[in-house]
Write a protein that holds these residues in place. Structure first.
Motif, PDB file in Angstrom:
ATOM      1  N   LYS A  70       0.835  -1.189   0.000  1.00  8.23           N
ATOM      2  CA  LYS A  70       0.000   0.000   0.000  1.00  8.23           C
ATOM      3  C   LYS A  70       0.874   1.245   0.000  1.00  8.23           C
ATOM      4  N   GLU A  86      -1.838   5.292   5.250  1.00 12.37           N
ATOM      5  CA  GLU A  86      -1.921   4.359   4.127  1.00 12.37           C
ATOM      6  C   GLU A  86      -3.069   4.746   3.210  1.00 12.37           C
ATOM      7  N   GLU A  87      -2.915   4.354   1.936  1.00 18.06           N
ATOM      8  CA  GLU A  87      -3.998   4.628   0.993  1.00 18.06           C
ATOM      9  C   GLU A  87      -5.231   3.804   1.365  1.00 18.06           C
ATOM     10  N   ASN A  88      -6.389   4.312   1.029  1.00 16.47           N
ATOM     11  CA  ASN A  88      -7.682   3.680   1.301  1.00 16.47           C
ATOM     12  C   ASN A  88      -7.948   3.458   2.789  1.00 16.47           C
TER      13      ASN A  88
END
Length: 186
Positions: A70, A86-88
């Motif tokens: 990620k 982190e993404e998402n």
């Protein structure tokens, strides 16, 4: 003053037929005919052949899916480092939501109608002479025009008229500056 004389034009009918003599040229035409000769070829006969296929053993295949790592974002608030995210992730979504709320608040501020007379002059009087007048009423009176309500009465409409290719969000960022949270890939 004497009258002008009438000019009479004669109507002419085309009754003559112009004969055109065509020179006839005789040219030889050579016709070439080609014949396509097809020779019969022996017919191919395909006979089915039985092939034994060995039975496959039941193999258990485990699929290993490697997850891509990620992406980590560095989050800055007004230029100061806040956190790595982190993404998402939900925390990244929270920061993005705060930016979205700030952006649409700025768009709403630009849509509020103004009552400042100098702003109304800026919006509605041509740019060549809009700084000569203190109010829209003064402009109408000194130019012998009937008073009327201003066509443009808020900043967003003014900027949309001035920069027709820009979106409302782009205008808000240009007027108020960058949003509070910025992101950088770590």
């Amino acid at each position: 003053m004497p009258r002008p004389k009438k000019i009479v034009q004669e109507e002419s009918k085309i009754s003559e037929v112009i004969e055109v003599q065509e020179e006839s040229k005789i040219s030889e035409v050579i016709e070439v005919q080609e014949e396509l000769v097809v020779e019969p070829v022996e017919e191919l006969i395909v006979e089915p052949v039985a092939i034994k296929v060995p039975e496959l053993e039941d193999l258990s295949v485990e699929e290993v899916i490697e997850e891509a790592p990620k992406t980590i974002f560095k989050v800055y608030h007004l230029g100061n480092f806040v956190a790595d995210v982190e993404e998402n992730s939900s925390t990244l979504d929270e920061y993005l939501e705060k930016n979205r709320v700030q952006l649409y608040d700025n768009v709403a501020k630009l849509r509020i109608p103004t009552t400042d007379q100098e702003d109304l002059v800026l919006f509605n009087v041509p740019a060549t002479d809009n700084r000569k007048y203190n109010s829209l009423a003064q402009y109408y009176q000194q130019n012998g025009l009937a008073p009327q309500s201003p066509r443009i009465n808020d900043w967003m409409t003014y900027y949309k008229f001035k920069y027709p290719m820009a979106t409302e969000e782009e205008i808000a960022i240009q007027v108020f500056g960058p949003l509070d949270y910025s992101f950088e890939i770590a």
